[in-house]
Design an enzyme around this catalytic site. Structure first.
Site, PDB file in Angstrom:
ATOM      1  N   HIS A 222      23.213 -27.943  50.149  1.00  9.17           N
ATOM      2  CA  HIS A 222      23.348 -27.599  48.860  1.00  9.17           C
ATOM      3  C   HIS A 222      24.557 -26.826  47.977  1.00  9.17           C
ATOM      4  O   HIS A 222      25.291 -27.398  47.354  1.00  9.17           O
ATOM      5  CB  HIS A 222      22.398 -26.816  48.538  1.00  9.17           C
ATOM      6  CG  HIS A 222      21.793 -26.454  46.805  1.00  9.17           C
ATOM      7  ND1 HIS A 222      20.829 -27.160  46.203  1.00  9.17           N
ATOM      8  CD2 HIS A 222      22.685 -25.668  46.280  1.00  9.17           C
ATOM      9  CE1 HIS A 222      20.782 -26.830  44.719  1.00  9.17           C
ATOM     10  NE2 HIS A 222      21.893 -25.956  44.723  1.00  9.17           N
ATOM     11  N   GLU A 226      27.889 -29.135  46.363  1.00 12.34           N
ATOM     12  CA  GLU A 226      28.218 -28.282  45.069  1.00 12.34           C
ATOM     13  C   GLU A 226      29.696 -28.061  44.895  1.00 12.34           C
ATOM     14  O   GLU A 226      30.474 -28.445  44.088  1.00 12.34           O
ATOM     15  CB  GLU A 226      27.488 -27.182  44.706  1.00 12.34           C
ATOM     16  CG  GLU A 226      27.880 -26.410  43.281  1.00 12.34           C
ATOM     17  CD  GLU A 226      27.630 -27.438  42.081  1.00 12.34           C
ATOM     18  OE1 GLU A 226      26.624 -28.326  42.367  1.00 12.34           O
ATOM     19  OE2 GLU A 226      28.359 -27.408  41.164  1.00 12.34           O
ATOM     20  N   LYS A 229      31.730 -31.550  45.407  1.00  9.67           N
ATOM     21  CA  LYS A 229      31.806 -32.034  43.950  1.00  9.67           C
ATOM     22  C   LYS A 229      32.802 -31.507  43.048  1.00  9.67           C
ATOM     23  O   LYS A 229      33.640 -32.326  42.384  1.00  9.67           O
ATOM     24  CB  LYS A 229      30.387 -32.074  43.523  1.00  9.67           C
ATOM     25  CG  LYS A 229      29.538 -33.236  43.951  1.00  9.67           C
ATOM     26  CD  LYS A 229      28.210 -33.106  42.694  1.00  9.67           C
ATOM     27  CE  LYS A 229      27.423 -31.858  42.938  1.00  9.67           C
ATOM     28  NZ  LYS A 229      26.294 -31.845  41.941  1.00  9.67           N
ATOM     29  N   ASN A 230      32.711 -30.262  42.970  1.00  9.13           N
ATOM     30  CA  ASN A 230      33.882 -29.562  42.025  1.00  9.13           C
ATOM     31  C   ASN A 230      35.438 -29.767  42.480  1.00  9.13           C
ATOM     32  O   ASN A 230      35.838 -30.057  41.337  1.00  9.13           O
ATOM     33  CB  ASN A 230      33.486 -28.171  42.106  1.00  9.13           C
ATOM     34  CG  ASN A 230      32.234 -27.814  41.053  1.00  9.13           C
ATOM     35  OD1 ASN A 230      31.568 -28.681  40.466  1.00  9.13           O
ATOM     36  ND2 ASN A 230      31.604 -26.809  41.387  1.00  9.13           N
TER      37      ASN A 230
HETATM   38  C1  W6P Z   1      38.027 -26.453  40.767  1.00  8.05           C
HETATM   39  C2  W6P Z   1      37.123 -25.782  39.985  1.00  8.05           C
HETATM   40  C3  W6P Z   1      36.337 -25.570  41.138  1.00  8.05           C
HETATM   41  C4  W6P Z   1      35.024 -24.676  41.119  1.00  8.05           C
HETATM   42  C5  W6P Z   1      34.388 -24.772  42.243  1.00  8.05           C
HETATM   43  C6  W6P Z   1      34.699 -25.321  43.605  1.00  8.05           C
HETATM   44  C7  W6P Z   1      36.216 -25.771  43.337  1.00  8.05           C
HETATM   45  C8  W6P Z   1      36.773 -26.035  42.168  1.00  8.05           C
HETATM   46  N1  W6P Z   1      37.986 -26.407  42.233  1.00  8.05           N
HETATM   47  O1  W6P Z   1      39.406 -27.018  40.325  1.00  8.05           O
END
Ligand code: W6P
Length: 403
Positions: A222, A226, A229-230
């Site tokens: 999980h 997450e 993906k971001n």
């Molecule tokens: C980004 C914004 C973010 C949030 C969480 C994890 C990776 C990343 N990269 O630009």
């Protein structure tokens, strides 16, 4: 890794795999109502304009219903096999009833935003404080239910090593590769491309190369899914018009105390002031677009509650999740987990005078810093410092901390 204060071995110790269902039953029929009641007390301290929203009322009614179904077993005979079976069925029914709690609470937030103008109080802080505790409590309750129903119920575990949802030899690289492949699939579907990923595993203190830890693979999946993906979204959107997109780097290292996962992307980064926002439930509750195929409805879109919930999964077993960004370049997202199961006791919110006070003051806090964004002090993190949570530790402080 351990759970439950009074009987914390029963779900996590491999040697008690055949630990008695009776013992687990007598533990849970007491522990689950206590955990439900504790968080119900906090729900009732929420600001009225949120508490009275239909969706919040609905969630409350689920908690009441589940509480009643559990205390009905108070005088049941634990030597009666049919009682034990009925208990398993009740647990599954309760878990299903609460499946959509996160979405429904988010809906409640929207209802409130629509009907009330939110005044500049410390409301936002209170909501953040509450939802962190509420969702952490929910994670812990679902963990207990899963363990009992998987160990004693009809369904077989995902693999033979697992004790309920806990894998005492969780191969973290496998989980990471799995999370990456699934995130890549979503990313390619939407953007027609996805960044590659370098996986680097370091295990300097052991003879074997593989990193194995006692953990709940679904929780780890999980969190990694997450974060990946971001990162993918940030990288693809920043480099969309370029011939090649930079790879992600996932470094996993097992130290003496921590297993660290560092995911680095070159997605352009975010400002330091934006980091807390990404973990904020209020800011993340944006009205869903009405049209199902509108632009913001991508599978990778929005941060939603993904990040704050992932951080709670990490904190639940005494780990953490942090973002470190280089604005203009990229972001490092780091997950810390404990190497030793004995360090990974579950973290639970405690309901007491201190926690109750958090909900009392509705006024605007007066800053004692010239920079009014310094809410709590020089080194303050976001509003939820660990002192409001309970670490059961080795079980010597056996009570549940209710005062
Ligand atoms: C980004 C914004 C973010 C949030 C969480 C994890 C990776 C990343 N990269 O630009």
């Amino acid at each position: 890794m351990s759970m439950g204060h009074r009987d914390r071995q029963h779900v996590s110790d491999p040697s008690s795999r055949d630990g008695s269902e009776k013992k687990s039953f007598t533990f849970l029929r007491n522990e689950l109502p206590v955990r439900l009641a504790n968080i119900m007390k906090e729900i009732n301290l929420l600001p009225k304009q949120l508490l009275c929203m239909p969706s919040v009322q609905l969630v409350e009614s689920w908690y009441e219903q589940s509480f009643e179904e559990l205390v009905a077993f108070d005088k049941a005979d634990c030597t009666d096999q049919t009682v034990l079976e009925r208990f398993c069925d009740t647990l599954i029914k309760i878990r299903n009833r609460h499946n959509n709690v996160v979405e429904t609470m988010a809906q409640g937030m929207l209802e409130m935003k629509e009907t009330h103008c939110i005044e500049p109080t410390n409301f936002d802080c209170q909501i953040q404080y509450f939802l962190d505790r509420f969702y952490l409590s929910r994670i812990s309750i679902r963990m207990l239910i899963s363990q009992h129903t998987l160990v004693f119920g009809q369904t077989l575990p995902e693999n033979v090593r697992q004790i309920g949802s806990i894998d005492p030899y969780c191969n973290v690289l496998q989980v990471a590769e799995d999370a990456y492949e699934n995130a890549r699939f979503l990313c390619e579907q939407y953007y027609m491309t996805a960044p590659e990923c370098n996986f680097i595993c370091l295990n300097p203190h052991e003879k074997v190369k593989e990193i194995l830890i006692t953990y709940v693979p679904s929780h780890l999946y999980h969190m990694l899914f997450e974060l990946i993906k971001n990162s993918m979204r940030a990288v693809v959107e920043k480099h969309e018009d370029e011939p090649s997109i930079p790879k992600l780097d996932l470094m996993i290292c097992k130290g003496k105390e921590d297993v660290t996962f560092k995911l680095s992307d070159q997605g352009g980064g975010i400002a330091r002031s934006e980091v807390d926002v990404l973990f904020n439930y209020m800011y993340s509750t944006a009205p869903r677009p009405p049209s199902p195929n509108s632009a913001s409805n991508t599978p990778l879109a929005g941060y939603g509650y993904g990040l704050p919930l992932s951080r709670l999964y990490a904190k639940y077993f005494n780990g953490d999740l942090r973002l470190n960004s280089v604005e203009g370049y990229g972001t490092d997202a780091t997950i810390y987990l404990k190497v030793f199961p004995s360090d990974a006791s579950e973290l639970l919110p405690v309901y007491n005078k201190t926690s109750r006070n958090k909900y009392d003051d509705v006024s605007v806090p007066i800053s004692d810093w010239s920079d009014s964004s310094q809410k709590n002090g020089l080194h303050s993190g976001p509003a939820k410092s660990a002192s409001h949570f309970k670490r059961p530790g080795n079980g010597k402080n056996g009570s549940n901390g209710q005062t």
